[in-house]
Enzyme design. Sequence first.
Site, PDB file in Angstrom:
ATOM      1  N   SER A 189       0.636  -1.325   0.165  1.00  9.33           N
ATOM      2  CA  SER A 189      -0.143  -0.036  -0.128  1.00  9.33           C
ATOM      3  C   SER A 189       0.869   1.292   0.110  1.00  9.33           C
ATOM      4  O   SER A 189       1.664   1.526  -0.666  1.00  9.33           O
ATOM      5  CB  SER A 189      -1.062   0.095   1.341  1.00  9.33           C
ATOM      6  OG  SER A 189      -1.986   0.779   1.040  1.00  9.33           O
ATOM      7  N   ASP A 343      -9.905  -3.128  -5.494  1.00 13.48           N
ATOM      8  CA  ASP A 343      -9.179  -2.236  -4.569  1.00 13.48           C
ATOM      9  C   ASP A 343      -9.151  -1.268  -5.592  1.00 13.48           C
ATOM     10  O   ASP A 343      -8.742  -1.381  -6.809  1.00 13.48           O
ATOM     11  CB  ASP A 343      -7.927  -3.186  -4.490  1.00 13.48           C
ATOM     12  CG  ASP A 343      -6.849  -2.053  -4.086  1.00 13.48           C
ATOM     13  OD1 ASP A 343      -7.187  -1.014  -3.338  1.00 13.48           O
ATOM     14  OD2 ASP A 343      -5.622  -2.495  -3.766  1.00 13.48           O
ATOM     15  N   HIS A 373      -8.173  -4.803  -0.890  1.00 15.45           N
ATOM     16  CA  HIS A 373      -7.148  -4.133  -0.374  1.00 15.45           C
ATOM     17  C   HIS A 373      -6.661  -4.650   1.126  1.00 15.45           C
ATOM     18  O   HIS A 373      -7.831  -4.755   1.847  1.00 15.45           O
ATOM     19  CB  HIS A 373      -7.159  -2.678  -0.103  1.00 15.45           C
ATOM     20  CG  HIS A 373      -6.043  -1.902   0.090  1.00 15.45           C
ATOM     21  ND1 HIS A 373      -5.214  -1.630  -1.005  1.00 15.45           N
ATOM     22  CD2 HIS A 373      -5.402  -1.321   1.158  1.00 15.45           C
ATOM     23  CE1 HIS A 373      -3.995  -0.911  -0.341  1.00 15.45           C
ATOM     24  NE2 HIS A 373      -4.215  -0.755   1.018  1.00 15.45           N
TER      25      HIS A 373
END
Length: 403
Positions: A189, A343, A373
């Site tokens: 991320s 995501d 995610h």
Amino acid sequence: MAQKMIVFIIATGILAYYIYTPIPEEVDQKLKITMLNSLIRTWDHVGQLLEWLGWRHVMHSLRILTDMQNIPALSDENITVTDTIFSGVPVRLYVPTQQTNELKRGIIYIHGGGWCLGSPAMKSYDTVSRNTAKDLNAVIVSTSYRLAPEFHFPTQFDDVYTVVKYFLQDHILAEYSVDPERTGISGDSAGGNLAAAVTQQIAEDAEVRNKPKIQALIYPALQPIDFDTPSYQQNKNMPLLTKSLTVRFWSEYFANDPSLYHAMASNTHMALEFNYLFTFVNWSMYLPENVKQSYTYSEPMFGKAELLQKYPGLMDSRAAPLLVKDSKLKLLPKTYVMTCEYDVLRDDGIMYVMRLRNAGVSVTHYHVKDGLHGALSLNSWPFDLENTKIVEAHYINWLDKNL
């Protein structure tokens, strides 16, 4: 009686709003995801209310939720785990106890959390680092960095870059018995963003003799100039990372400025004179047809130049690794990119895969077709998912074969 019934109906409606989330049929263990998403949404809404009242920043409220997951550095029979300092930056170090005649591999891992949340001490990150160290007999440096809203770009980048340069020195690698030719950088991320940016910078840094052999980017956030890609449109309300929260993370990375957030949320934060940057993130060029689906690329909307003059980091490749020319991408090592179908960041990763391949870089793209995610870090009870074990195994297996 009627008043009680009205109160009950209203309360039931509010509860249903927080609990119910439309989740695609392909995604397993919907109940766990629904409950986790309800917790995050509730905490986020409470945080926004407290911020509106002027009591505390929303990220400080959300940080309570992530800090609750922190655990101490505990060693076991396989791994010695210590919290230490690398060149002024806190890191959690995982050193295998197994003794061999060969030098070990070394990986710097960078946690996610939108540059605002998280730490290596979170149980989910501790688990991933511990498993990677054990399975690969590798030294893992899980690095901290200073967080927004107290600190903004480029502080987070600088902290991680400091750790990477420190670890890649000959005498430090020798201290931990790490092979200088078998090191890598990884992150998820926002940590994937930092991993990509640091790897680009390291490739051109003449002071760094020992270059990373690989980079592994787990659902990375790679650009803050177009929040209207197909994945942002398709997954804007998807657990566990909505478009609005993603945009808020990005805006906080640069400044505590509501006007920046609102401009980014409406996709009008770029100025016409910088329209050339969109050639690097034009998803109509870089996404395959099955990803573009029925979405149509539209020309970007432009705002005033004041925001970019005030926050030039928006155009800085240290914050947005997609905003670099192919000549810079050609210098990068073998790469692993994980993306998840549901995501908002999916298309950032896919565009980077395509651009890296066009530049001649060897890339393995692992797309989790039923993934959300956070797929790598949903490994802690009561929100641990079976799919996370598969995702982690794929990631570690790639590292084992390529590092």
